[in-house]
Write an enzyme that holds these catalytic residues in place. Structure first.
Site: not given
Ligand code: PXP
Length: 240
Positions: A9, A12, A47, A51, A72, A103, A153, A194, A217
């Site tokens: 992801n 960031h 989003r 953001r 997403e 989230t 997920e 997450h 993140h």
């Molecule tokens: N999976 C989903 C569905 C998410 O919405 C997010 C981000 O909130 C993540 C994975 C990745 O989470 P993180 O950035 O905490 O690794």
């Protein structure tokens, strides 16, 4: 046993760019580098308030990426139209509250059930694989099947918090294990995401049957110190 896929992801990277209203660092650069360094897919969350990733990023990433793009989105008409137009290979429907920092939990599948039903049908017809971001609960797994999702997920935020604080996490991991088993028995592909770090990803990778981790993140933060390529390699080793 097949290996767990790693979805990276890159939201960031856009957060850092947007903090200064600049044109760098560019999310597309991160996406292409992550692809080169072994990511199995790239995740972005468009989003409502844009953001991090914006519509231009989405268009550019979709057009240049060779590995699957996992988009997403919240369950709204605007996001459905964008997803139908961009046709990402993977879609994950997530809850969204404007005030939240991230989230915070899984989708409330009972709220907007009819809309979710229609949304999933349209996205699948448009050839996207559809996943629902849910809590590890029997009720949500069954509802996801009822709504005809391809995948779920599992929100791993609670587990990761317990692990980070060195607290007892056995009960939470058992809950996840039961959700994974039920999901698989119903024919759903099960993913997790997450808050995952090297440590929590390694622990969670011992739960048999999870096919994909989506990590953002921590991975982007760690890349500041070790580079995105080394960080991806280290994650892939941790979840082997
Ligand atoms: N999976 C989903 C569905 C998410 O919405 C997010 C981000 O909130 C993540 C994975 C990745 O989470 P993180 O950035 O905490 O690794």
């Amino acid at each position: 046993m097949s290996r767990i896929r790693l979805g990276v992801n890159i939201d960031h990277v856009a957060t850092v760019r947007n903090a200064r209203g600049e044109i760098y660092p560019k999310p597309i650069r991160a996406a292409l580098l992550a692809q080169k360094m072994g990511a199995d897919s790239i995740t972005v969350h468009l989003r409502e308030d844009r953001r991090h990733i914006n519509d231009k990023d989405l268009k550019e990433i979709k057009s240049k990426l060779k590995i699957p793009l996992n988009l997403e989105i919240a369950a709204t008409r605007e996001m459905l139209q964008i997803a139908l137009k961009r046709k990402p290979k993977f879609i994950c429907i997530v809850p969204e509250k404007r005030q939240e920092i991230t989230t915070e939990g899984g989708l409330n599948l009972n709220y907007k059930k009819n809309f979710l039903n229609k949304m999933i049908k349209k996205l699948k017809k448009n050839k996207s694989r559809v996943s629902l971001f849910i809590e590890p609960s029997v009720r949500d797994i069954k509802l996801s099947k009822f709504l005809n999702a391809d995948c779920v997920e599992i929100h791993t935020g609670k587990l990761c918090n317990l692990i980070n604080k060195n607290k007892e996490y056995k009960k939470e991991i058992l809950k996840i294990k039961q959700a994974v088993d039920l999901g698989i028995s119903l024919g759903l592909e099960v993913h997790a995401g997450h808050g995952l770090t090297f440590k929590s990803a390694k622990i969670l990778s011992k739960v048999r049957g999870i096919k994909e981790f989506n990590i953002g993140h921590f991975l982007i933060g760690e890349s500041i110190f070790n580079g995105i390529g080394n960080t991806i390699k280290k994650f892939k080793k941790s979840i082997k």
